[in-house]
Design a protein around this motif. Structure first.
Motif, PDB file in Angstrom:
ATOM      1  N   ARG A 242     -18.641  -6.441 -10.719  1.00  0.00           N
ATOM      2  CA  ARG A 242     -18.505  -5.375 -10.054  1.00  0.00           C
ATOM      3  C   ARG A 242     -19.095  -4.428  -9.820  1.00  0.00           C
ATOM      4  O   ARG A 242     -18.989  -3.189  -9.144  1.00  0.00           O
ATOM      5  CB  ARG A 242     -16.266  -5.066  -9.877  1.00  0.00           C
ATOM      6  CG  ARG A 242     -15.720  -5.808  -9.075  1.00  0.00           C
ATOM      7  CD  ARG A 242     -14.378  -5.278  -9.369  1.00  0.00           C
ATOM      8  NE  ARG A 242     -14.226  -3.962  -8.901  1.00  0.00           N
ATOM      9  CZ  ARG A 242     -12.526  -3.364  -8.044  1.00  0.00           C
ATOM     10  NH1 ARG A 242     -12.658  -4.252  -9.001  1.00  0.00           N
ATOM     11  NH2 ARG A 242     -12.060  -3.141  -7.489  1.00  0.00           N
TER      12      ARG A 242
ATOM     13  N   LYS B  31     -11.466   5.340 -10.226  1.00  0.00           N
ATOM     14  CA  LYS B  31     -11.372   4.030 -11.227  1.00  0.00           C
ATOM     15  C   LYS B  31     -12.374   3.327 -11.576  1.00  0.00           C
ATOM     16  O   LYS B  31     -13.886   4.072 -11.248  1.00  0.00           O
ATOM     17  CB  LYS B  31     -10.688   3.269 -10.151  1.00  0.00           C
ATOM     18  CG  LYS B  31     -11.981   2.617  -8.772  1.00  0.00           C
ATOM     19  CD  LYS B  31     -10.911   1.809  -7.598  1.00  0.00           C
ATOM     20  CE  LYS B  31     -12.100   1.439  -6.349  1.00  0.00           C
ATOM     21  NZ  LYS B  31     -11.089   0.439  -5.600  1.00  0.00           N
ATOM     22  N   HIS B  32     -11.987   2.399 -12.761  1.00  0.00           N
ATOM     23  CA  HIS B  32     -10.798   2.354 -13.201  1.00  0.00           C
ATOM     24  C   HIS B  32     -10.655   2.630 -14.697  1.00  0.00           C
ATOM     25  O   HIS B  32     -11.506   2.431 -15.575  1.00  0.00           O
ATOM     26  CB  HIS B  32     -10.904   1.099 -12.825  1.00  0.00           C
ATOM     27  CG  HIS B  32     -10.998  -0.065 -11.735  1.00  0.00           C
ATOM     28  ND1 HIS B  32     -12.285   0.218 -11.342  1.00  0.00           N
ATOM     29  CD2 HIS B  32     -10.166  -0.485 -10.700  1.00  0.00           C
ATOM     30  CE1 HIS B  32     -12.040  -0.620 -10.580  1.00  0.00           C
ATOM     31  NE2 HIS B  32     -10.897  -0.654  -9.472  1.00  0.00           N
TER      32      HIS B  32
ATOM     33  N   ARG C  48      -9.759  -9.922 -16.637  1.00  0.00           N
ATOM     34  CA  ARG C  48     -10.184  -8.695 -16.211  1.00  0.00           C
ATOM     35  C   ARG C  48      -8.417  -7.407 -16.733  1.00  0.00           C
ATOM     36  O   ARG C  48      -8.538  -6.913 -16.949  1.00  0.00           O
ATOM     37  CB  ARG C  48     -10.478  -7.584 -15.003  1.00  0.00           C
ATOM     38  CG  ARG C  48      -9.963  -7.767 -13.710  1.00  0.00           C
ATOM     39  CD  ARG C  48     -10.297  -7.570 -12.336  1.00  0.00           C
ATOM     40  NE  ARG C  48      -9.767  -8.324 -11.422  1.00  0.00           N
ATOM     41  CZ  ARG C  48      -9.653  -7.522 -10.244  1.00  0.00           C
ATOM     42  NH1 ARG C  48     -10.107  -6.614 -10.118  1.00  0.00           N
ATOM     43  NH2 ARG C  48      -9.641  -8.221  -8.855  1.00  0.00           N
TER      44      ARG C  48
ATOM     45  N   ASP D  77      -8.432   0.888   0.097  1.00  0.00           N
ATOM     46  CA  ASP D  77      -9.342   0.448  -0.509  1.00  0.00           C
ATOM     47  C   ASP D  77     -10.528   0.794   0.110  1.00  0.00           C
ATOM     48  O   ASP D  77      -9.815   1.511   1.292  1.00  0.00           O
ATOM     49  CB  ASP D  77      -9.862  -0.724  -0.716  1.00  0.00           C
ATOM     50  CG  ASP D  77      -8.951  -0.815  -1.644  1.00  0.00           C
ATOM     51  OD1 ASP D  77      -9.794  -0.323  -2.982  1.00  0.00           O
ATOM     52  OD2 ASP D  77      -8.204  -2.132  -2.102  1.00  0.00           O
TER      53      ASP D  77
ATOM     54  N   TRP E  90       0.574  -1.514   0.161  1.00  0.00           N
ATOM     55  CA  TRP E  90      -0.161   0.262  -0.338  1.00  0.00           C
ATOM     56  C   TRP E  90       0.500   1.433  -0.169  1.00  0.00           C
ATOM     57  O   TRP E  90       0.321   2.445   0.081  1.00  0.00           O
ATOM     58  CB  TRP E  90      -1.075  -0.144   1.198  1.00  0.00           C
ATOM     59  CG  TRP E  90      -1.786  -1.349   1.403  1.00  0.00           C
ATOM     60  CD1 TRP E  90      -2.204  -1.923   2.314  1.00  0.00           C
ATOM     61  CD2 TRP E  90      -3.292  -1.292   0.582  1.00  0.00           C
ATOM     62  NE1 TRP E  90      -1.888  -2.846   2.205  1.00  0.00           N
ATOM     63  CE2 TRP E  90      -3.246  -2.288   0.905  1.00  0.00           C
ATOM     64  CE3 TRP E  90      -4.017  -1.380  -0.603  1.00  0.00           C
ATOM     65  CZ2 TRP E  90      -4.035  -3.096   0.305  1.00  0.00           C
ATOM     66  CZ3 TRP E  90      -4.177  -1.616  -1.074  1.00  0.00           C
ATOM     67  CH2 TRP E  90      -4.684  -2.829  -0.413  1.00  0.00           C
TER      68      TRP E  90
ATOM     69  N   ASP F 187      -3.148   0.185 -11.842  1.00  0.00           N
ATOM     70  CA  ASP F 187      -4.083  -0.448 -10.643  1.00  0.00           C
ATOM     71  C   ASP F 187      -3.785  -1.591 -10.173  1.00  0.00           C
ATOM     72  O   ASP F 187      -2.606  -1.811 -10.448  1.00  0.00           O
ATOM     73  CB  ASP F 187      -5.973  -1.781 -11.378  1.00  0.00           C
ATOM     74  CG  ASP F 187      -6.808  -2.179  -9.781  1.00  0.00           C
ATOM     75  OD1 ASP F 187      -6.500  -2.319  -9.444  1.00  0.00           O
ATOM     76  OD2 ASP F 187      -7.694  -2.047 -10.712  1.00  0.00           O
ATOM     77  N   TRP F 188      -4.272  -2.137  -9.181  1.00  0.00           N
ATOM     78  CA  TRP F 188      -3.184  -3.322  -8.354  1.00  0.00           C
ATOM     79  C   TRP F 188      -2.786  -4.305  -8.942  1.00  0.00           C
ATOM     80  O   TRP F 188      -3.555  -5.111  -9.352  1.00  0.00           O
ATOM     81  CB  TRP F 188      -3.533  -3.460  -7.521  1.00  0.00           C
ATOM     82  CG  TRP F 188      -2.961  -3.256  -5.713  1.00  0.00           C
ATOM     83  CD1 TRP F 188      -2.622  -3.596  -4.986  1.00  0.00           C
ATOM     84  CD2 TRP F 188      -3.543  -1.491  -5.082  1.00  0.00           C
ATOM     85  NE1 TRP F 188      -2.814  -3.027  -3.812  1.00  0.00           N
ATOM     86  CE2 TRP F 188      -2.585  -1.567  -4.118  1.00  0.00           C
ATOM     87  CE3 TRP F 188      -3.469  -0.474  -6.109  1.00  0.00           C
ATOM     88  CZ2 TRP F 188      -2.330   0.457  -4.236  1.00  0.00           C
ATOM     89  CZ3 TRP F 188      -3.228   0.451  -5.885  1.00  0.00           C
ATOM     90  CH2 TRP F 188      -2.916   0.921  -4.629  1.00  0.00           C
TER      91      TRP F 188
ATOM     92  N   GLU G  52     -16.406  -9.071  -7.170  1.00  0.00           N
ATOM     93  CA  GLU G  52     -14.765  -8.701  -7.499  1.00  0.00           C
ATOM     94  C   GLU G  52     -14.113 -10.182  -8.160  1.00  0.00           C
ATOM     95  O   GLU G  52     -14.279 -10.898  -7.600  1.00  0.00           O
ATOM     96  CB  GLU G  52     -14.071  -7.823  -6.956  1.00  0.00           C
ATOM     97  CG  GLU G  52     -12.408  -7.767  -7.090  1.00  0.00           C
ATOM     98  CD  GLU G  52     -11.571  -6.514  -6.653  1.00  0.00           C
ATOM     99  OE1 GLU G  52     -12.094  -6.453  -5.833  1.00  0.00           O
ATOM    100  OE2 GLU G  52     -10.201  -6.682  -6.888  1.00  0.00           O
TER     101      GLU G  52
ATOM    102  N   MET H  74      -6.646   6.048 -10.987  1.00  0.00           N
ATOM    103  CA  MET H  74      -6.479   4.427 -10.872  1.00  0.00           C
ATOM    104  C   MET H  74      -6.989   4.300 -12.222  1.00  0.00           C
ATOM    105  O   MET H  74      -7.216   4.148 -12.770  1.00  0.00           O
ATOM    106  CB  MET H  74      -7.518   3.767  -9.895  1.00  0.00           C
ATOM    107  CG  MET H  74      -6.292   2.017 -10.053  1.00  0.00           C
ATOM    108  SD  MET H  74      -7.226   1.245  -8.842  1.00  0.00           S
ATOM    109  CE  MET H  74      -6.569   1.927  -7.487  1.00  0.00           C
TER     110      MET H  74
ATOM    111  N   SER I 116     -11.972  -6.362  -2.970  1.00  0.00           N
ATOM    112  CA  SER I 116     -11.593  -5.228  -2.332  1.00  0.00           C
ATOM    113  C   SER I 116     -11.704  -4.049  -2.242  1.00  0.00           C
ATOM    114  O   SER I 116     -11.376  -2.832  -1.024  1.00  0.00           O
ATOM    115  CB  SER I 116     -10.070  -4.509  -3.758  1.00  0.00           C
ATOM    116  OG  SER I 116     -11.056  -3.627  -4.602  1.00  0.00           O
TER     117      SER I 116
ATOM    118  N   TYR J  84      -6.978  -2.323 -15.629  1.00  0.00           N
ATOM    119  CA  TYR J  84      -5.757  -3.390 -16.643  1.00  0.00           C
ATOM    120  C   TYR J  84      -5.901  -3.435 -17.320  1.00  0.00           C
ATOM    121  O   TYR J  84      -5.312  -4.084 -17.801  1.00  0.00           O
ATOM    122  CB  TYR J  84      -6.340  -4.561 -15.048  1.00  0.00           C
ATOM    123  CG  TYR J  84      -6.129  -4.790 -13.713  1.00  0.00           C
ATOM    124  CD1 TYR J  84      -5.297  -4.995 -12.815  1.00  0.00           C
ATOM    125  CD2 TYR J  84      -7.306  -4.851 -12.777  1.00  0.00           C
ATOM    126  CE1 TYR J  84      -4.737  -4.642 -11.965  1.00  0.00           C
ATOM    127  CE2 TYR J  84      -6.986  -5.454 -11.725  1.00  0.00           C
ATOM    128  CZ  TYR J  84      -5.541  -5.693 -10.598  1.00  0.00           C
ATOM    129  OH  TYR J  84      -5.808  -5.654  -9.419  1.00  0.00           O
TER     130      TYR J  84
ATOM    131  N   HIS K  11      -4.374  -7.072  -1.356  1.00  0.00           N
ATOM    132  CA  HIS K  11      -5.413  -6.599  -2.125  1.00  0.00           C
ATOM    133  C   HIS K  11      -7.066  -7.244  -2.161  1.00  0.00           C
ATOM    134  O   HIS K  11      -7.325  -6.335  -2.610  1.00  0.00           O
ATOM    135  CB  HIS K  11      -4.804  -5.588  -3.329  1.00  0.00           C
ATOM    136  CG  HIS K  11      -4.799  -6.325  -3.894  1.00  0.00           C
ATOM    137  ND1 HIS K  11      -4.238  -7.726  -4.546  1.00  0.00           N
ATOM    138  CD2 HIS K  11      -5.726  -6.133  -5.612  1.00  0.00           C
ATOM    139  CE1 HIS K  11      -4.358  -7.833  -5.832  1.00  0.00           C
ATOM    140  NE2 HIS K  11      -5.653  -7.299  -6.014  1.00  0.00           N
TER     141      HIS K  11
END
Ligand code: BGC
Length: 806
Positions: free
Chosen positions: A117, A150-151, A161, A42, A25, A229-230, A416, A194, A350, A197, A56
């Motif tokens: 989501r 986001k996203h 994704r 988050d 993070w 994004d992560w 998610e 953000m 998340s 993906y 995450h």
């Protein structure tokens, strides 16, 4: 550059490390340079700050925080002030927990009801989504914390994704998938964003100059930082050149080395690196100062009551025959349904919040003036039939005057990391409902679901209250509405279609191969149903009240539309008036109507108010793909004021004389888009819309670092196919257990490259290359690269660490 003095003292290693995360993070801090580290968390409807080991996906516990209703719920309030209050409250909690960047709100467009989501996103309409998102952003940032819409962008599918190419035309991109972000940036003044993906038209969102530089920074004037994004970074160097600042979560120093190599080879310039460092420094320094003298505490009870108000304002009364609601004092009711005992109040992934407390209907109903004949769970949560509980419920129902049935989507239905493959609720709930209907005609349904569901059973109910996922204080809010101390005022922020087959992206979603083709174009949600005249169950913008409203006195000027609303019923209430704009016989194709404004007005019985909804830069514009700019077509526009998209109460017209000189489309070549009947768009017509060839989306040949692990199905190596089968078996087992295993879902959809991007330096991209060789059938070569790469990576990491020790 604002931070030239610091930048001139930074080594290239420090700059490169600074542009990536450290741990799950945090960002890198450098004491020697006076650069602090900042903390991100988050999520959109509550703070998820992990106290211990970070992951995450919400697997490890996080600090208790208020769990507010999710975005899909709050959007139904159509109340920007409420959004701002929630933002302020979230910002306050973030600050108290030492969080500098709050990773939300999420505002991807609900292209299909199936997206896993959707519960985290606001709407199928970009204007509503943007307005709500901007209100959250303003609230969050008023507390000195940065919000992170986001996203960005076109991330409307969970399946694979991280390895999906969203293919769409520029007009659909701008009008549907970017307008919400534009509002969040321009009106909300978001300071971070953000990157998504997926690829957008063949380029990863995080490397997409068109998105990150041309549109975000140049067109919209964004002056903040872009955070990946992560695991969304593919080629960090290209990301930096495109305008992305921070690669998250934990790419390790291999990524920093990649960046340095890119500068050395001339792939990107030092100016690009310095520009990104400067922008990031601005954020880090500002956030650090903002957090000085912060309070470590927040008032849990006050925040809980805000969550309750938010839930109450966002519930939608879908049906109320014979005015069965509000319940009369002393009404004899049976409470049936597991959700009354264990509420379904947030989604998985998340955004999962560890609530400060949870209220339940079963515990609270005793404090209301009702005669409760009994309570039963009725059905079991895992979808299995349970004869004993069903009998208990039916006996109770027979003894009550009114049955309150709490039901909806289970936890395993939406999450998610996975999309739904149908829109049904579990069959055991429907079975019970049918039987309840046999013993009691007065059924009131209280629905919990984060996204649109099919409701072929709606006729069993005299009244239905749709609560979406209403947060930790939802139970009290529901009971207040059922008993009439709160008058419902929510309106649907998405359409409830009659069946999944009726939805516009039915044939295109989710895409199975490498590309996701947005063939339906602009025709998302009500834009499609209205234009193609597809009947729906409950239209966009619909919601009832215990009172009634009359609309009158419309006038239109260049500045906007004014009209009056009168509360002609007997109870105080609030109405959401919606402004739609359309142009009949338009030369370009367009939806029959589009939302361009709204106002929520509270009125006492008998009260009349004049409402003005101003026009803005979005009211008449469309994106001309030939001239590459926003234009206004000349014509006589319909100005429609409605209580829903399907119930237009007042209409007027306004002439616009701006001219589109270069027409972007040829009507004959695009019959589906001109009629809105886009269910079966041919390749040729989609190519006309795209203005180019449809990119090849089929898998063939070898897998590469950007293919998802679940694509090992196609692998040449028997070992990899075996690994695929194992992974699929584990996933199936988890799916069958009734609780989605987010780790497995994540790994299933994760591309090979993420092994390097999310493991803090343990795996390098060279090693990923080795794994991919193995998968493609070159076992020994591949293993050799993995082992050699492992030692090289370790040595280089150590050398790099020594250089950046502050
Ligand atoms: C999600 C983001 C989230 C991030 C950090 C990702 O998987 O897509 O929405 O902010 O994880 O938890």
């Amino acid at each position: 550059m604002k931070y030239q003095d610091i930048i001139s003292k930074m080594t290239i290693e420090e700059k490169a490390a600074f542009l990536g995360g450290k741990g799950e993070w945090e960002t890198w801090g450098f004491e020697r340079l006076g650069i602090p580290s900042i903390f991100c968390s988050d999520g959109p409807h509550g703070i998820r700050k992990q106290a211990g080991a970070g992951d995450h996906l919400g697997l490890n516990a996080s600090l208790p925080a208020t769990c507010f209703p999710t975005a899909a719920t709050i959007a139904n309030s159509w109340n920007e002030e409420l959004g701002e209050t929630l933002g302020e409250t979230l910002g306050e909690e973030a600050m108290a927990q030492g969080v500098n960047v709050l990773l939300g709100p999420g505002l991807n467009i609900k292209r299909s009801p199936l997206c896993g989501r959707n519960f985290e996103y606001f709407s199928e309409d970009p204007y509503l989504a943007g307005k709500m998102a901007a209100s959250y952003v303003r609230g969050i940032q008023s507390q000195g914390v940065y919000a992170c819409p986001k996203h960005f962008a076109v991330n409307s599918q969970e399946l694979r994704r991280m390895a999906m190419n969203s293919v769409l035309d520029e007009r659909t991109l701008r009008e549907i998938y970017l307008t919400g972000f534009e509002i969040a940036v321009k009106e909300g003044k978001a300071k971070t964003i953000m990157s998504a993906y997926n690829e957008v038209n063949g380029t990863y969102a995080n490397e997409n100059k068109h998105l990150l530089t041309d549109i975000l920074r140049k067109d919209w004037g964004f002056d903040g930082i872009v955070i990946t994004d992560w695991g969304a970074s593919n080629d960090h160097a290209l990301g930096v050149a495109a305008g992305s600042n921070l690669e998250m979560p934990n790419p390790g120093l291999d990524s920093a080395r990649e960046l340095i190599a890119a500068v050395d080879s001339g792939k990107i310039s030092m100016e690009d690196v310095d520009a990104r460092v400067d922008e990031l420094l601005d954020a880090v320094m500002t956030l650090y100062v903002n957090a000085q003298n912060k309070s470590d505490d927040f008032d849990k009870n006050v925040h809980h009551s805000i969550a309750r108000r938010a839930a109450a304002e966002s519930a939608i009364l879908l049906k109320n025959e014979e005015k069965i609601l509000p319940l009369k004092a002393g009404a004899k009711v049976a409470v049936i349904g597991d959700f009354a005992f264990v509420p379904r109040y947030q989604g998985a992934g998340s955004s999962l919040v560890n609530p400060t407390k949870i209220e339940t209907v079963s515990e609270m109903i005793g404090s209301y003036d009702l005669q409760v004949v009994g309570m039963s769970r009725g059905y079991s949560r895992d979808g299995k039939e349970d004869a004993a509980t069903r009998k208990e419920a039916l006996d109770l129902a027979a003894r009550a005057d009114i049955v309150l049935f709490f039901f909806g989507l289970n936890e395993d239905s939406e999450s998610e990391g996975m999309d739904r493959n149908h829109m049904r609720i579990p069959q055991n709930q429907i079975n019970l409902l049918q039987e309840l209907g046999q013993v009691n005609a007065n059924l009131v349904g209280i629905i919990s679901a984060g996204s649109a569901i099919e409701m072929p059973w709606h006729h069993y109910f005299k009244a239905m209250l749709h609560c979406y996922l209403n947060g930790q204080a939802g139970a009290g809010a529901v009971l207040d509405i059922l008993t009439g101390s709160v008058n419902p005022s929510g309106k649907l922020s998405e359409t409830i279609p009659r069946r999944h087959e009726d939805t516009p992206a039915y044939r295109y979603y989710p895409s199975r191969e490498r590309t996701s083709e947005y063939r339906e174009g602009l025709y998302v949600g009500y834009r499609y149903y209205d234009t193609a005249e597809i009947p729906v169950l409950y239209p966009f913008g619909f919601g009832l009240s215990y009172t009634e409203f009359e609309y009158s006195d419309i006038t239109v000027s260049e500045a906007g539309v004014s009209f009056a609303i009168t509360n002609v019923g007997e109870m105080a209430g609030a109405e959401v008036a919606q402004l739609y704009v359309g142009l009949k016989d338009s030369k370009i194709f367009r939806p029959a109507k589009e939302l361009k404004g709204f106002a929520k007005v509270s009125l006492k019985p008998g009260e009349k108010k004049t409402v003005t909804i101003p026009f803005d830069d979005k009211t008449f514009r469309y994106w001309n793909v030939k001239t590459d700019k926003w234009e206004i077509e000349d014509g006589n526009y319909s100005i429609m004021v409605g209580s829903s998209s399907a119930n237009i109460r007042l209409t007027a017209n306004i002439m616009k004389s701006e001219t589109t000189e270069v027409l972007p489309y040829n009507r004959e070549e695009m019959p589906s888009y001109y009629s809105g009947k886009i269910e079966n768009v041919s390749d040729a017509e989609f190519e006309k819309l795209l203005g180019r060839r449809i990119p090849e989306g089929k898998w063939s040949g070898l897998l590469d670092q950007n293919d998802a692990l679940c694509q090992m199905y196609y692998a040449k190596s028997g070992l990899a196919r075996f690994a695929y089968r194992r992974l699929t078996a584990v996933k199936k087992k988890a799916d069958a257990s009734g609780k989605p295993n987010l780790n497995v879902l994540f790994i299933y959809n994760m591309p090979f490259r993420a092994m390097a991007k999310m493991t803090g330096g343990a795996v390098s991209m060279e090693m990923v290359g080795g794994f991919v060789k193995v998968v493609n059938g070159h076992f020994f070569k591949g293993i050799g690269t993995v082992i050699g790469g492992f030692f090289r990576n370790r040595r280089k990491n150590k050398a790099f660490e020594a250089k950046i020790k502050s």
